[in-house]
Design a protein around this motif. Structure first.
Motif, mmCIF file in Angstrom:
data_model
loop_
_atom_site.group_PDB
_atom_site.id
_atom_site.type_symbol
_atom_site.label_atom_id
_atom_site.label_comp_id
_atom_site.label_asym_id
_atom_site.label_seq_id
_atom_site.Cartn_x
_atom_site.Cartn_y
_atom_site.Cartn_z
ATOM 1 N N LEU A 48 0.827 -1.205 0.000
ATOM 2 C CA LEU A 48 0.000 0.000 0.000
ATOM 3 C C LEU A 48 0.860 1.255 0.000
ATOM 4 O O LEU A 48 0.516 2.266 -0.630
ATOM 5 N N GLN A 52 0.706 4.238 -2.919
ATOM 6 C CA GLN A 52 0.523 5.662 -2.638
ATOM 7 C C GLN A 52 1.622 6.499 -3.297
ATOM 8 O O GLN A 52 1.382 7.608 -3.750
ATOM 9 N N ARG A 57 -3.201 1.920 -9.032
ATOM 10 C CA ARG A 57 -4.491 1.725 -8.387
ATOM 11 C C ARG A 57 -4.626 0.300 -7.873
ATOM 12 O O ARG A 57 -4.061 -0.641 -8.433
ATOM 13 N N LEU A 58 -5.402 0.158 -6.836
ATOM 14 C CA LEU A 58 -5.744 -1.149 -6.300
ATOM 15 C C LEU A 58 -7.049 -1.574 -6.960
ATOM 16 O O LEU A 58 -8.093 -0.965 -6.733
ATOM 17 N N PRO A 61 -8.823 -5.368 -4.105
ATOM 18 C CA PRO A 61 -8.307 -5.359 -2.733
ATOM 19 C C PRO A 61 -8.531 -6.659 -1.973
ATOM 20 O O PRO A 61 -7.801 -6.960 -1.032
ATOM 21 N N GLY A 74 -13.432 5.876 -3.626
ATOM 22 C CA GLY A 74 -12.416 6.904 -3.790
ATOM 23 C C GLY A 74 -12.957 8.248 -4.234
ATOM 24 O O GLY A 74 -12.218 9.224 -4.276
ATOM 25 N N VAL A 102 -11.576 2.165 5.102
ATOM 26 C CA VAL A 102 -10.423 1.715 4.320
ATOM 27 C C VAL A 102 -10.341 2.447 2.986
ATOM 28 O O VAL A 102 -9.252 2.844 2.549
ATOM 29 N N GLU A 103 -11.465 2.670 2.320
ATOM 30 C CA GLU A 103 -11.449 3.395 1.050
ATOM 31 C C GLU A 103 -11.001 4.841 1.242
ATOM 32 O O GLU A 103 -10.317 5.402 0.377
ATOM 33 N N LEU A 106 -7.250 4.539 1.466
ATOM 34 C CA LEU A 106 -6.657 4.233 0.163
ATOM 35 C C LEU A 106 -6.772 5.409 -0.804
ATOM 36 O O LEU A 106 -5.968 5.541 -1.731
ATOM 37 N N MET A 157 -2.285 -2.058 7.882
ATOM 38 C CA MET A 157 -2.073 -1.477 6.558
ATOM 39 C C MET A 157 -1.014 -0.387 6.567
ATOM 40 O O MET A 157 -0.531 0.031 5.510
#
Length: 291
Positions: A48, A52, A57-58, A61, A74, A102-103, A106, A157
């Protein structure tokens, strides 16, 4: 969520070939470890961190043990995410709550923003609803349990910092069982570059003194959401301040109970009114101490 995953899982998660992924690992772009059998494994936090920095992009996941992406992932502002999180938490929706937080992480929102503009306001509103009888006690307690698990996910994470990173330790004093604010402090400090370690909640002052003496941290924190007796609280804070001063450790305190009158009674201690302030303080201190 497993902390270590295979190159094949990571390649599938971000939509690239396994050979490309291994090449990035060989170039040192993503830190890897080797199993006893010589197989390559990657920490989810390292993956992760690379995403960044690189802008990749993930796309899947779930391959990393993360919740599946929701529609419009996002693109949701923290204000809209806050409303959705309140609904998910009060309805006991574990997966939806994980997705929302989590989003946001991310999507690149700093941890202090997630704390100040998403998690804290959501629980403030849930507390208001509880006080008005709009939600039951069990719903509020269940919401806390869900968020504890979500923050544990964020902890896994978060990329571990290199050996030698300055250590920060802290927790809450006796009678203060509020773990969520303390977990958020740990996460904010980790994301600010510290080797932050929460010692837990409901800690006697003497055990925090001992921890400072034995671990010699470069930063000590107290999260303050409750105290039973103001006089005992002030006495405990003074003991910790003395131990921190003796160890030459900066001492920072904050939380909903730290009103102006209490600040004056505890004396000259760095106080933060928000996680944003804590983040700024921690980064400035880290830069100063690292020089």
């Amino acid at each position: 969520m497993s902390e270590l995953v295979s190159p094949k899982q990571v390649a599938h998660a971000i939509g690239v070939s396994e050979s490309s992924l291994k090449r990035w690992c060989d170039q040192g772009l993503i830190e890897t470890v080797r199993t006893a059998g010589g197989h390559r494994r990657l920490a989810v936090s390292a993956v992760l961190g690379y995403l960044q920095k690189s802008g990749h992009r993930l796309v899947d996941p779930e391959m990393l043990g993360l919740p599946p992406l929701s529609a419009g992932a996002g693109q949701r502002s923290l204000a809209k995410a806050q409303s959705a999180l309140i609904d998910a938490l009060t309805q006991g929706q574990d997966l939806a709550s994980r997705q929302i937080v989590v989003e946001s992480f991310l999507a690149g929102h700093p941890m202090h923003e997630i704390a100040d503009e998403l998690v804290a306001p959501a629980f403030h509103e849930i507390g208001r609803q509880w006080g008005c009888g709009e939600v039951a006690v069990y719903q509020e307690r269940h919401a806390c349990e869900i968020m504890t698990r979500v923050l544990a996910d964020l902890r896994r994470m978060t990329e571990r910092h290199a050996a030698g990173t300055l250590k920060a330790i802290g927790g809450t004093l006796e009678s203060d069982h509020y773990s969520l604010p303390n977990q958020l402090v740990e996460l904010v400090l980790l994301n600010a570059g510290w080797d932050a370690i929460s010692l837990g909640c409901n800690l006697p002052a003497e055990t925090l003194e001992l921890a400072i003496q034995q671990q010699c941290p470069r930063l000590v924190w107290l999260s303050v959401s409750h105290y039973a007796c103001e006089e005992k609280f002030i006495s405990a804070v003074e003991r910790i301040r003395t131990a921190a001063f003796t160890n030459r450790s900066p001492f920072v305190i904050g939380g909903r109970m730290m009103c102006e009158s209490l600040r004056q009674k505890v004396g000259e201690i760095a106080c933060c009114d928000s996680m944003r302030q804590l983040d700024a303080y921690a980064r400035a201190l880290l830069q100063t101490q690292s020089n």
